[in-house]
Design an enzyme around this catalytic site. Structure first.
Site, PDB file in Angstrom:
ATOM      1  N   GLY A   1       0.837  -1.190   0.000  1.00 55.97           N
ATOM      2  CA  GLY A   1       0.000   0.000   0.000  1.00 55.97           C
ATOM      3  C   GLY A   1       0.872   1.241   0.000  1.00 55.97           C
ATOM      4  N   LYS A   2       0.293   2.372  -0.327  1.00 60.21           N
ATOM      5  CA  LYS A   2       1.023   3.643  -0.281  1.00 60.21           C
ATOM      6  C   LYS A   2       0.008   4.769  -0.306  1.00 60.21           C
ATOM      7  CE  LYS A   2       5.500   4.735  -0.314  1.00 60.21           C
ATOM      8  NZ  LYS A   2       6.551   3.990   0.413  1.00 60.21           N
ATOM      9  N   GLY A   3       0.364   5.884   0.295  1.00 63.37           N
ATOM     10  CA  GLY A   3      -0.548   7.015   0.286  1.00 63.37           C
ATOM     11  C   GLY A   3       0.096   8.252   0.876  1.00 63.37           C
TER      12      GLY A   3
END
Length: 415
Positions: free
Chosen positions: A107-109
């Site tokens: 994931g990434k954000g």
């Protein structure tokens, strides 16, 4: 060395994925599934600044794949972030966790903002508002954020506190927290320590020694500074470093301990008396044993890759080479140790922190260091062995291992 391939990809990560999967026997439908993120979310965050003005900022989270475990990846605060960047970085995290064998997906954000333009109070409010909008997809068994560019343990503490309002005591919701809130010893320096361990190992496999090996490090934040520290302790000669304020060069090698004291005091490397000034571009073109880009993505690209004279590249940053740059170096026989191996020390110790939080039992720092070295060197051996056996470069070998593990897991559960 194989011939460079011409490809039309949306980003470097997808190009590397395509090269690796062309060598794997994976069903075409499954490949399409592996390319596609599980979920993408964008939220708008109203923030009343301390001067009374209202500013609305965009927040993002991309969840790529969770077949091996909860989504895992950093939160980045930077004005240039966008969904496309997070999509590529989330996939990178899936392959990174798979490669080192830890039970996380990718994931990434983050938030499109420049944290330097906000007060501490404003950043706290911004972070907690972001968490309030995202808490339903975060969680120790769902999605576990961590620090990245523009964020740090204090930001993780704000997320931890806001998430707990909705869900009760859940220390495993974020990693990279302060030790006082359930963070792990050794987490802050873990990425830099891992970069140093991998650099030494790959040099040894190439029948070279780290001692007296000339090192240039582009980027002197948490990762770059700790990489310099640990390589210096291993006997390497750090000849150049740079950060946003500029660069430094000393062909005889720098006094790294003095440089680190200067950096901690001044918050930048410029003004240090033990070296001469140099630009970031000049650093990237230095003749050296190992060049370590440890800042942002895309710093080595088609316009400057031809000027790189290093004998080896180790990617401490995520995606510091574009696809075109990677192919240029491959054609010239310059080995590149890829990001999904080189900088995996951070997520590995994040895993240790998560385990400690789940078990409610803390580890001594010595155990963190020894387990990190064991996992990193196991992954490095697998990559180098695969590269030699399959006659491919290190990046392709790393992707082949990582993607194959995820694909097999998807087949077992019935995608």
């Amino acid at each position: 060395m194989p011939e460079p391939e011409k490809r039309n990809c949306q980003d470097a990560e997808s190009c590397f994925f395509e090269i690796a999967t062309s060598r794997l026997k994976i069903d075409s439908n499954l490949l399409q599934f592996l390319r596609t993120p599980f979920r993408e979310i964008k939220v708008e965050i109203p923030l009343v600044r301390e001067d009374g003005t209202l500013q609305v900022l965009s927040g993002y989270r991309v969840q790529h794949n969770n077949v091996l475990g909860p989504f895992k990846g950093g939160l980045r605060y930077h004005p240039a972030v966008n969904m496309g960047e997070f999509r590529a970085l989330a996939a990178l995290m899936t392959w990174k966790c798979s490669l080192v064998g830890i039970p996380f997906g990718g994931g990434k954000g983050g938030i499109a903002c420049d944290p330097k333009e906000f007060t501490a109070k404003e950043l706290q409010e911004l972070t907690k508002s972001f968490t309030a909008k995202m808490h339903h997809i975060f969680g120790p068994r769902l999605d576990v954020p961590a620090p990245d560019v523009g964020t740090n343990p204090r930001v993780m503490a704000w997320i931890y506190e806001e998430y707990n309002k909705y869900n009760g005591y859940s220390p495993g919701v974020v990693t990279g927290k302060p030790v006082e809130l359930g963070g792990s010893y050794g987490r802050l320096e873990a990425t830099g320590r891992g970069v140093a361990l991998i650099t030494r190992y790959v040099l040894k496999r190439l029948r070279k020694e780290v001692e007296r090996r000339s090192i240039a490090i582009q980027g002197f934040g948490n990762v770059g500074a700790h990489t310099a520290k640990f390589l210096n302790e291993m006997g390497a000669k750090v000849i150049a470093v740079s950060d946003a304020s500029g660069g430094l060069f000393n062909k005889r090698g720098m006094d790294v301990e003095s440089l680190l004291r200067h950096f901690r005091k001044e918050g930048k490397i410029t003004g240090f008396g033990g070296a001469e000034p140099i630009s970031n571009e000049e650093l990237l073109a230095l003749e050296c044993g190992v060049l370590i880009p440890a800042a942002l993505d895309g710093v080595i690209h088609k316009d400057n890759a031809g000027r790189v004279k290093a004998s080896m590249i180790v990617e401490a940053a995520n995606s510091p080479l574009t696809y075109e740059a990677d192919q240029n170096l491959l054609e010239r026989g310059i080995p590149v140790v890829p990001d999904i191996l080189a900088n995996a020390g951070g997520v590995t110790v994040s895993y240790f922190e998560w385990v400690q939080n789940i078990q409610g039992y803390g580890w001594e720092e010595e155990r963190v260091h020894s387990e990190l070295e064991r996992i990193m060197l196991r992954a490095a051996q697998a990559v180098v062995d695969t590269a030699e056996r399959e006659k491919v470069d290190y990046r392709t070998a790393a992707y082949m291992i990582a993607v194959d593990r995820v694909a097999k897991a998807m087949e077992l559960i019935g995608f």
